[in-house]
Design an enzyme around this catalytic site. Sequence first.
Site, PDB file in Angstrom:
ATOM      1  N   HIS A 142       0.443  -4.929   2.436  1.00  0.00           N
ATOM      2  CA  HIS A 142      -1.043  -4.690   2.905  1.00  0.00           C
ATOM      3  C   HIS A 142      -2.070  -5.689   2.685  1.00  0.00           C
ATOM      4  CE1 HIS A 142      -4.603  -2.238   3.849  1.00  0.00           C
ATOM      5  NE2 HIS A 142      -5.047  -2.362   2.443  1.00  0.00           N
ATOM      6  N   HIS A 145       0.833  -1.235  -0.052  1.00  0.00           N
ATOM      7  CA  HIS A 145      -0.109  -0.112  -0.152  1.00  0.00           C
ATOM      8  C   HIS A 145       0.829   1.175  -0.005  1.00  0.00           C
ATOM      9  CE1 HIS A 145      -2.994   2.883   1.299  1.00  0.00           C
ATOM     10  NE2 HIS A 145      -3.837   1.937   1.147  1.00  0.00           N
TER      11      HIS A 145
HETATM   12  C1  LIG Z   1      -5.758  -1.757   7.911  1.00  0.00           C
HETATM   13  C2  LIG Z   1      -6.454  -2.241   6.609  1.00  0.00           C
HETATM   14  C3  LIG Z   1      -7.323  -1.405   6.201  1.00  0.00           C
HETATM   15  C4  LIG Z   1      -8.105  -2.165   5.092  1.00  0.00           C
HETATM   16  N1  LIG Z   1      -8.909  -0.971   4.432  1.00  0.00           N
HETATM   17  C5  LIG Z   1      -9.791  -1.574   3.529  1.00  0.00           C
HETATM   18  C6  LIG Z   1     -10.687  -0.857   2.868  1.00  0.00           C
HETATM   19  O1  LIG Z   1     -11.009   0.100   3.180  1.00  0.00           O
HETATM   20  N2  LIG Z   1     -11.576  -1.582   2.089  1.00  0.00           N
HETATM   21  C7  LIG Z   1     -11.320  -2.752   1.725  1.00  0.00           C
HETATM   22  O2  LIG Z   1     -12.041  -3.198   0.664  1.00  0.00           O
HETATM   23  N3  LIG Z   1     -10.339  -3.594   2.047  1.00  0.00           N
HETATM   24  C8  LIG Z   1      -9.739  -3.056   3.227  1.00  0.00           C
HETATM   25  N4  LIG Z   1      -8.711  -3.936   3.818  1.00  0.00           N
HETATM   26  C9  LIG Z   1      -8.647  -5.193   3.498  1.00  0.00           C
HETATM   27  C10 LIG Z   1      -9.844  -5.855   3.802  1.00  0.00           C
HETATM   28  O3  LIG Z   1     -10.241  -5.377   5.167  1.00  0.00           O
HETATM   29  C11 LIG Z   1      -9.393  -7.417   4.077  1.00  0.00           C
HETATM   30  O4  LIG Z   1      -9.288  -8.247   3.101  1.00  0.00           O
HETATM   31  C12 LIG Z   1     -10.681  -8.161   4.707  1.00  0.00           C
HETATM   32  O5  LIG Z   1     -11.412  -7.650   5.655  1.00  0.00           O
HETATM   33  C13 LIG Z   1     -10.611  -9.638   5.058  1.00  0.00           C
HETATM   34  O6  LIG Z   1     -11.639 -10.257   5.652  1.00  0.00           O
HETATM   35  P1  LIG Z   1     -11.916 -11.785   5.869  1.00  0.00           P
HETATM   36  O7  LIG Z   1     -12.965 -11.927   6.325  1.00  0.00           O
HETATM   37  O8  LIG Z   1     -11.279 -12.358   4.822  1.00  0.00           O
HETATM   38  O9  LIG Z   1     -10.718 -11.803   7.038  1.00  0.00           O
HETATM   39  P2  LIG Z   1     -10.374 -11.406   8.502  1.00  0.00           P
HETATM   40  O10 LIG Z   1     -11.268 -10.334   8.689  1.00  0.00           O
HETATM   41  O11 LIG Z   1      -8.928 -11.157   8.599  1.00  0.00           O
HETATM   42  O12 LIG Z   1     -10.849 -12.566   9.471  1.00  0.00           O
HETATM   43  C14 LIG Z   1     -10.251 -13.757   9.583  1.00  0.00           C
HETATM   44  C15 LIG Z   1     -10.780 -14.450  10.612  1.00  0.00           C
HETATM   45  O13 LIG Z   1     -10.310 -15.952  10.606  1.00  0.00           O
HETATM   46  C16 LIG Z   1     -10.002 -16.468  11.981  1.00  0.00           C
HETATM   47  N5  LIG Z   1      -8.938 -17.437  11.705  1.00  0.00           N
HETATM   48  C17 LIG Z   1      -8.018 -17.265  11.475  1.00  0.00           C
HETATM   49  N6  LIG Z   1      -6.900 -18.393  11.452  1.00  0.00           N
HETATM   50  C18 LIG Z   1      -7.867 -19.216  12.311  1.00  0.00           C
HETATM   51  C19 LIG Z   1      -7.466 -20.339  12.840  1.00  0.00           C
HETATM   52  N7  LIG Z   1      -6.411 -21.196  12.844  1.00  0.00           N
HETATM   53  N8  LIG Z   1      -8.521 -21.197  13.602  1.00  0.00           N
HETATM   54  C20 LIG Z   1      -9.680 -20.424  13.809  1.00  0.00           C
HETATM   55  N9  LIG Z   1     -10.084 -18.975  13.273  1.00  0.00           N
HETATM   56  C21 LIG Z   1      -9.024 -18.559  12.465  1.00  0.00           C
HETATM   57  C22 LIG Z   1      -9.736 -15.177  12.722  1.00  0.00           C
HETATM   58  O14 LIG Z   1     -10.207 -15.305  13.992  1.00  0.00           O
HETATM   59  C23 LIG Z   1     -10.521 -13.959  12.110  1.00  0.00           C
HETATM   60  O15 LIG Z   1     -12.059 -14.084  12.721  1.00  0.00           O
HETATM   61  C24 LIG Z   1      -7.939  -3.148   4.754  1.00  0.00           C
HETATM   62  C25 LIG Z   1      -7.034  -4.250   5.321  1.00  0.00           C
HETATM   63  C26 LIG Z   1      -6.348  -3.637   6.275  1.00  0.00           C
HETATM   64  C27 LIG Z   1      -5.395  -4.430   7.070  1.00  0.00           C
END
Ligand SMILES: Cc1cc2nc3c(=O)[nH]c(=O)nc-3n(C[C@H](O)[C@H](O)[C@H](O)COP(=O)(O)OP(=O)(O)OC[C@H]3O[C@@H](n4cnc5c(N)ncnc54)[C@H](O)[C@@H]3O)c2cc1C
Length: 559
Positions: free
Chosen positions: A337, A229
Amino acid sequence: MLEHDVLVVGGGLAGMRAALAAHANGANTALISKLYPVRSHSCAAQGGINAALVDRGDDWEEHAYETVKGSDYLGDQDAIEVMCQMAGGEVIAMEHMGVAFNRDEEGRLGTRRFGGQQRARTFFVADFTGQAMLHVMFEQLMKSGVRAYNEWFVTSLIIEDGECCGVTAMEIRTGSVFAIRAKAVILCTGGLGRLYEPSTNAITVTGDGMALAYRAGAPLMDMEMVQFHPTTLKGSGVLITEGARGDGAYLINKDGDRFMTNYAPNMMELASRDVVSRAETREIAEGRDTDGCVFLDCRHLGEQFINERLSQIRELGKDLVGVDIVHEPIPICPGMHYQMGGIKTDVDGRTPLPGVYAAGEAANVSVHGSNRLGANSLLDTIVFGRRSGEHAAEATRGVDFKTFNIEGWVEREEERLRALLARQPNGDRVASIRFDLGTAMNEHIGVVRNEEGMKEGLEKFYQLKQRYETVPVEDKGRTFNTDLVFALELGYMLDCAETIINGAIERKESRGAQFRSDYTDRDDENWLRHILVTRQEDGPVVSHLPVVITQWQPQVRSY
Ligand SMILES: Cc1cc2nc3c(=O)[nH]c(=O)nc-3n(C[C@H](O)[C@H](O)[C@H](O)COP(=O)(O)OP(=O)(O)OC[C@H]3O[C@@H](n4cnc5c(N)ncnc54)[C@H](O)[C@@H]3O)c2cc1C
């Protein structure tokens, strides 16, 4: 016996959306998460979520085209079409669930501009959009009565006869190991940001689900495509949302010049992230930096505007680098990022491994290709979270649970944990291996790569892997043993690193996030294809897949 038709691993946006969809479609559904769901990294998303709403004169095909171009033509266009067509409906659905998106002067949902897009189509809640969405989704989950195993850590996928029939998991509170039987498992475990140091990601983002799938034989695709990023804070690597540039902030070098005029004269600061990060890297390499940083200048936006739309990053700047963005430019540099790659899936979340689905950042349905557009990831989580939940519910209806030796699986995992806990001190620590991995990845598989540097990175990786074989777990107890959790996570991180390095060495061209100083051009003839890494007995094996093209032929990409 713990058993569910559909078991969702992960309580972020993708996981909760998948669980709600599976539940709504009649499946006995449960969600298991190593974190309490609202602590998932989705909570950190700042800038917003993209959708083309027809009543704004916008058009899903324009959004899709810009996503394809942003991906540097590596995104599968059939999947991108699905995502962009569903976007409007899904964002409105989030609003109806209770997400209080910012409004414009006319009282309609407000938008801001994000990079790589000509139009303002990013819907947002100030600069904490993820938090707003995640908390609303959690309310819906609580209301639904879906069972949640909170703070349970998944250690393996249970595979019998080539088919997944559940997971083994450790209840972190007690350290007890259980097998949970399921007809379908949906991996929504998020990204792998912390393979790099620094990173914008939470320390818990360690690639667990990608590694679980990889260990079970599923291919990981486009893993070399790691997004840097353009605006992460000096030192800590904490994110400053692209929304700041979308709202008009400039990038300047130490001489005060808006250097993007030299790199992307049309889109300037709002060119794609890979383009802006490379421009900054060049400014820094050529000495137009201060302490390895260039600057984001928000001063001309004015205090009132900043307080309304960028309040959180104003606070972050004051707290972390002692800079008030209202009065001074803030030092930033490119930082790790997002992982575009992940577990290969189709548009319904199915992986090639029977019984395993994936969605969100852990998955690669191939909507981001080699460079994700800002605000397309939150969209990816809810669109493909929902589709995988719906498909899994449908696919498991009327199907019987598979029988397998449950005690055998639990005993095998118990034995693995006991062996880890039994290791004797040897002067090494999980935290130091993890830090060395992060810095090696940053140095060798970063914004600019070449064969020699990557091979050096691979050598360092082998050494780290060897150190991991004997590293002790210092806390020997079973109650809330976070040392043990960190050790298990480090194993997952190393597996993911293996796929990133192998993918990056394999791709002999520059495309999107993969920029090679030894192959500086995009080479469609040889490399307009995905790279898959699969684990076999004697190590990682690389293979290729064609990119799906529906209506947009590759063109020269300029901004
Ligand atoms: C600082 C930041 C800002 C961002 N801003 C934006 C934005 O403005 N717009 C946008 O589109 N994207 C943005 N992104 C990207 C986006 O937020 C993420 O790609 C997205 O939220 C990921 O969601 P997810 O549900 O895939 O994973 P996550 O929200 O990371 O959730 C992962 C889950 O898996 C669980 N888990 C992991 N490993 C295990 C395990 N071994 N056993 C049990 N549970 C486990 C965790 O407990 C967690 O609940 C941003 C990312 C960051 C880091």
